[in-house]
Design a protein around this motif. Structure first.
Motif, PDB file in Angstrom:
ATOM      1  N   SER A  77       0.695  -1.164  -0.102  1.00  0.00           N
ATOM      2  CA  SER A  77       0.070   0.085   0.060  1.00  0.00           C
ATOM      3  C   SER A  77       0.785   1.193  -0.113  1.00  0.00           C
ATOM      4  O   SER A  77       2.102   1.328   0.636  1.00  0.00           O
ATOM      5  N   GLN A  79      -0.325   3.900   1.145  1.00  0.00           N
ATOM      6  CA  GLN A  79      -1.108   4.720   2.386  1.00  0.00           C
ATOM      7  C   GLN A  79      -0.297   4.361   3.901  1.00  0.00           C
ATOM      8  O   GLN A  79       0.042   3.118   4.026  1.00  0.00           O
ATOM      9  N   ASN A  80      -0.488   5.429   4.693  1.00  0.00           N
ATOM     10  CA  ASN A  80       0.075   4.816   6.089  1.00  0.00           C
ATOM     11  C   ASN A  80      -0.691   3.926   6.791  1.00  0.00           C
ATOM     12  O   ASN A  80      -0.539   3.275   7.459  1.00  0.00           O
ATOM     13  N   GLU A 143      -0.557   8.786  -6.288  1.00  0.00           N
ATOM     14  CA  GLU A 143      -0.955  10.027  -5.604  1.00  0.00           C
ATOM     15  C   GLU A 143      -2.186  10.626  -6.357  1.00  0.00           C
ATOM     16  O   GLU A 143      -3.092  11.200  -5.784  1.00  0.00           O
ATOM     17  N   ARG A 146      -5.491   8.192  -6.012  1.00  0.00           N
ATOM     18  CA  ARG A 146      -5.968   8.544  -4.672  1.00  0.00           C
ATOM     19  C   ARG A 146      -6.789   9.782  -4.633  1.00  0.00           C
ATOM     20  O   ARG A 146      -7.723  10.027  -3.719  1.00  0.00           O
TER      21      ARG A 146
END
Length: 244
Positions: A77, A79-80, A143, A146
């Motif tokens: 992923s 994302q965090n 980016e 998303r």
């Protein structure tokens, strides 16, 4: 079957390669993460090449997900806080834009976050599609995807060289409106139903050739001392004014 935990799995290696532009270019694939994003893809008729999940997603009957551990999903992923599902899709870019409707053309937009926000706004405003002129950033970068929150699956995208766009703009039947800080006319004017809006990059605006291809120029008023608007904000103002 035990969920996969190895980075050496062929599908896992493929997904990891899509974080880079080279991998996306060589495979023609891109990644979208999260159930809401994938439900939008499904609603728009997109079918993934691969689905990876930590829990069975039950989104596409014809696609069997590759089950992985949560730790491995964290490696895949961007994302965090990783989602429980991601999918790989074939990127789609149309060869030609339409000859009617509300189209937005962007010249040399370089920031993927801005481009993703513009795609999302164009979807909300009911635009027919977006034309990327010249050396724009990759609309399928993680980016950007998303930032679209799923609109990447709903808004047609076209890539054009500057000379091709000049010819297209000359033949466009409706308004062809470019933004320019020095323009005399305010952007809050009426627009034709068939309208082509043209915006340049924040740093340099429209190049001379693309500016000349516009039949009209408008400006977005700003307070003295403000250098420029964020291009995503400018695009939102122009799109909603034209959509009215």
């Amino acid at each position: 079957m035990q969920p996969i935990s190895s980075l050496q799995n062929p599908t896992v290696k493929l997904v990891r390669s899509l974080a880079d532009k080279k991998g996306r270019r060589e495979t023609g694939l891109f990644i979208a993460e999260g159930r809401a994003m994938l439900e939008r893809a499904m609603d728009q008729g997109w079918v993934p090449e691969h689905v990876i999940a930590t829990r069975p997603p039950h989104l596409w009957d014809e696609v069997r997900p590759l089950m992985v551990t949560e730790k491995l999903m964290g490696e895949l992923s961007a994302q965090n806080n990783p989602h429980e599902v991601l999918a790989c899709f074939k990127s789609k870019v149309q060869p030609h834009p339409g000859k009617s409707g509300l189209w937005l053309a962007l010249e040399e937009i370089r920031d993927p976050g801005n481009l993703g926000t513009i795609i999302r706004t164009a979807d909300a405003a009911g635009a027919s599609g977006i034309i990327l002129i010249g050396d724009c950033c990759d609309p399928f970068a993680p980016e950007c995807v998303r930032a679209t929150t799923g609109s990447i699956f709903a808004v047609p995208l076209v890539r054009m060289k500057p000379e091709g766009f000049v010819s297209y703009a000359a033949a466009f039947p409706g308004d062809v409106v470019g933004t320019a800080m020095q323009a005399k006319q305010d952007f809050t004017r009426p627009y034709a139903a068939d309208c082509l809006l043209v915006l340049g990059s924040e740093s340099r605006g429209l190049t001379t050739d693309i500016s000349k291809a516009c039949k009209q120029s408008v400006r977005i008023p700003m307070r003295s001392g403000v250098e420029s608007l964020n291009v995503a904000t400018a695009a939102a103002l122009m799109l909603y004014q034209a959509a009215r």
